[in-house]
Scaffold this motif. Structure first.
Motif, PDB file in Angstrom:
ATOM      1  N   ALA A 163       0.831  -1.202   0.000  1.00 29.64           N
ATOM      2  CA  ALA A 163       0.000   0.000   0.000  1.00 29.64           C
ATOM      3  C   ALA A 163       0.866   1.253   0.000  1.00 29.64           C
ATOM      4  CB  ALA A 163      -0.927  -0.001   1.204  1.00 29.64           C
ATOM      5  N   CYS A 164       1.892   1.259   0.839  1.00 32.98           N
ATOM      6  CA  CYS A 164       2.771   2.410   0.984  1.00 32.98           C
ATOM      7  C   CYS A 164       3.467   2.747  -0.329  1.00 32.98           C
ATOM      8  CB  CYS A 164       3.807   2.128   2.070  1.00 32.98           C
ATOM      9  SG  CYS A 164       4.982   3.463   2.367  1.00 32.98           S
ATOM     10  N   ILE A 165       3.994   1.744  -1.000  1.00 32.17           N
ATOM     11  CA  ILE A 165       4.821   1.979  -2.178  1.00 32.17           C
ATOM     12  C   ILE A 165       4.010   1.984  -3.469  1.00 32.17           C
ATOM     13  CG2 ILE A 165       6.843   1.197  -3.474  1.00 32.17           C
ATOM     14  CD1 ILE A 165       7.411   2.235  -0.593  1.00 32.17           C
ATOM     15  N   LEU A 166       3.062   1.062  -3.612  1.00 32.85           N
ATOM     16  CA  LEU A 166       2.331   0.919  -4.870  1.00 32.85           C
ATOM     17  C   LEU A 166       1.002   1.666  -4.892  1.00 32.85           C
ATOM     18  CD1 LEU A 166       2.878  -2.894  -5.584  1.00 32.85           C
ATOM     19  CD2 LEU A 166       4.298  -0.956  -6.285  1.00 32.85           C
ATOM     20  N   GLY A 167       0.479   2.020  -3.717  1.00 33.55           N
ATOM     21  CA  GLY A 167      -0.803   2.703  -3.672  1.00 33.55           C
ATOM     22  C   GLY A 167      -0.745   4.082  -4.310  1.00 33.55           C
ATOM     23  N   LYS A 168      -1.832   4.453  -4.957  1.00 33.65           N
ATOM     24  CA  LYS A 168      -1.950   5.801  -5.502  1.00 33.65           C
ATOM     25  C   LYS A 168      -2.475   6.731  -4.409  1.00 33.65           C
ATOM     26  CE  LYS A 168      -3.020   3.922 -10.080  1.00 33.65           C
ATOM     27  NZ  LYS A 168      -4.076   3.760 -11.115  1.00 33.65           N
ATOM     28  N   ASN A 169      -2.265   8.006  -4.594  1.00 33.15           N
ATOM     29  CA  ASN A 169      -2.620   8.992  -3.585  1.00 33.15           C
ATOM     30  C   ASN A 169      -4.096   8.878  -3.199  1.00 33.15           C
ATOM     31  OD1 ASN A 169      -2.295  11.126  -1.843  1.00 33.15           O
ATOM     32  ND2 ASN A 169      -2.219  12.707  -3.436  1.00 33.15           N
ATOM     33  N   GLY A 170      -4.349   8.712  -1.896  1.00 32.32           N
ATOM     34  CA  GLY A 170      -5.718   8.674  -1.395  1.00 32.32           C
ATOM     35  C   GLY A 170      -6.363   7.307  -1.383  1.00 32.32           C
ATOM     36  N   GLU A 171      -5.585   6.246  -1.631  1.00 37.85           N
ATOM     37  CA  GLU A 171      -6.170   4.902  -1.710  1.00 37.85           C
ATOM     38  C   GLU A 171      -6.059   4.133  -0.399  1.00 37.85           C
ATOM     39  OE1 GLU A 171      -5.956   3.735  -6.420  1.00 37.85           O
ATOM     40  OE2 GLU A 171      -4.321   3.038  -5.135  1.00 37.85           O
ATOM     41  N   ILE A 172      -6.999   3.204  -0.219  1.00 28.15           N
ATOM     42  CA  ILE A 172      -7.022   2.309   0.937  1.00 28.15           C
ATOM     43  C   ILE A 172      -6.953   0.867   0.424  1.00 28.15           C
ATOM     44  CG2 ILE A 172      -8.327   1.539   2.962  1.00 28.15           C
ATOM     45  CD1 ILE A 172      -9.785   4.259   2.896  1.00 28.15           C
ATOM     46  N   PHE A 173      -5.990   0.093   0.890  1.00 28.33           N
ATOM     47  CA  PHE A 173      -5.843  -1.300   0.482  1.00 28.33           C
ATOM     48  C   PHE A 173      -6.532  -2.218   1.489  1.00 28.33           C
ATOM     49  CE2 PHE A 173      -1.997  -1.642  -2.562  1.00 28.33           C
ATOM     50  CZ  PHE A 173      -2.355  -0.474  -3.205  1.00 28.33           C
ATOM     51  N   PHE A 174      -6.984  -3.381   1.029  1.00 29.10           N
ATOM     52  CA  PHE A 174      -7.516  -4.409   1.924  1.00 29.10           C
ATOM     53  C   PHE A 174      -7.277  -5.788   1.301  1.00 29.10           C
ATOM     54  CE2 PHE A 174     -11.024  -3.169  -0.846  1.00 29.10           C
ATOM     55  CZ  PHE A 174     -11.571  -4.380  -1.255  1.00 29.10           C
TER      56      PHE A 174
END
Length: 402
Positions: free
Chosen positions: A250-261
């Motif tokens: 999530a930290c590295i691949l997530g786009k701005n404002g995203e929530i991973f689950f």
């Protein structure tokens, strides 16, 4: 000899390999590019999830790692563990500080370093048992929200390229103040998306994490004490390794404002009593199911260490803040279920203005400044900010349980 990792993979997650192995492999080049040679700061890095995040990150060879945690002994063990693991890269510039991230000393460190490329915050009250009286509620909101906002303001001085703050599945349709505080945290950090990239992750219970009920069973057996578990609530579980990996992704691949689950189906939810049954079997014992705590404590006090029977107490959950089952997302949140193999993504869909968040925090601080404030006032204030917060006060908390 009891092998905890083997037990978790066979009886809890029921996965022999990590849910996120393919996603890490498929994105290895980008992860290497974004982490190698970069400076990293991990807040709350001695805890279960923070230390797992560090272990997930280190193979990609950052140039600097600074770790903060209030648990001085935990930092010492983290260091020994990292330096005792064969083949694990530890950067030459590695330092740990037994500090709170809101401590002025950390602000001095941060400014001297002129910020970090990657910042991850795992400092949080994470357990439902954090909610007891008005003072415990104030402490968890101060840590999860108010101090966390001051930390965000500090980061604005030298914005990181990647910022991550851990959330929880209990933030989706919250019923306890801990979960609601993390939902507030989500809205708060997302109010900074115009200043630097912000991501978070909601995920399941971490199997046998520090302070969790299953982790407590390890100590109960060591001390020859009975095991206790609710038999009605159902939870999703990830392994210790998986908890750090999804945060790293999530930290590295997530786009701005995203929530991973994690992509987990309802059929993968388990009861604690069901896991406890398997744990007793793994110990080579047969359970003695007791009607109450006193009976279980009496039996355990009389049994020998080489017994093949073990007392357990199973009960219906009756404490404040417990939910029958957990969720990762709520209606209205826009989902991307195809980008990753093992991860779902809640795309950027809601962002409160920072001024709105600040007004809410001022309201909370006005409540706390009154020595006669009540827990009910705090709940009502949160409900105005999060309308779907359904809090039911049951008059009992987990400190009243075994």
């Amino acid at each position: 000899m009891f092998n905890l990792n083997k037990f978790i993979s066979e009886n809890v997650t029921r996965r022999q390999t990590s849910l996120f192995t393919d996603d890490i492999e498929n994105n290895k080049e980008k992860l290497q590019r974004e982490i190698e040679g970069k400076s990293v700061c991990v807040i709350g890095g001695a805890g279960t999830i923070g230390s797992s995040f560090i272990r997930a990150l280190l193979p990609f060879r950052p140039s600097k790692l600074i770790v903060l945690d209030l648990n001085e002994n935990g930092l010492a063990e983290l260091t020994r563990d990292l330096r005792s693991t064969y083949g694990l890269f530890v950067p030459e510039e590695y330092r740990t500080y037994p500090l709170n991230f809101a401590d002025p000393i950390f602000a001095c460190i941060f400014r001297k370093e002129k910020g970090f490329d990657i910042v991850a915050n795992f400092s949080a009250h994470k357990h439902v048992r954090s909610e007891k009286d008005k003072y415990s509620v104030q402490a968890l909101i101060e840590n999860n929200d108010i101090k966390a906002k001051r930390f965000m303001d500090l980061l604005c001085e030298f914005p990181p390229k990647h910022f991550f703050c851990v959330s929880t599945d209990k933030a989706a349709n919250p019923v306890n103040i801990m979960g609601a505080s993390k939902r507030v945290m989500e809205d708060m950090v997302m109010a900074y998306v115009s200043k630097f990239k912000v991501t978070t992750a909601r995920f399941a219970n971490v199997a046998f994490s520090n302070g969790s009920l299953p982790d407590g069973w390890l100590n109960r057996v060591r001390k020859k004490q009975p095991l206790a578990a609710p038999n009605d609530v159902k939870r999703y579980f990830v392994s210790l390794e998986e908890s750090g990996q999804i945060c790293m992704l999530a930290c590295i691949l997530g786009k701005n404002g995203e929530i991973f689950f994690p992509k987990l189906g309802e059929e993968q939810m388990l009861t604690f009593s069901g896991i406890c049954d398997e744990y007793v079997k793994a110990l080579g014992c047969e359970k003695i199911e007791c009607a109450n705590d006193e009976d279980a404590k009496k039996i355990s006090s009389e049994m020998s260490y080489d017994t093949n029977k073990y007392p357990v107490v199973y009960f219906k959950s009756d404490t404040t803040g417990e939910k029958a089952y957990e969720e990762f997302y709520i209606p209205g949140e826009k989902l991307d279920m195809v980008r990753f193999q093992g991860i779902g993504v809640i795309e950027k869909s809601r962002h409160r203005p920072l001024a709105e968040v600040e007004d809410f925090f001022i309201k909370l601080e006005h409540i706390f400044v009154n020595p006669d404030f009540t827990k009910e006032e705090v709940v009502q204030a949160i409900q105005q900010f999060i309308p779907n917060f359904e809090h039911e006060e049951k008059g009992k908390n987990l400190d009243q349980k075994m």
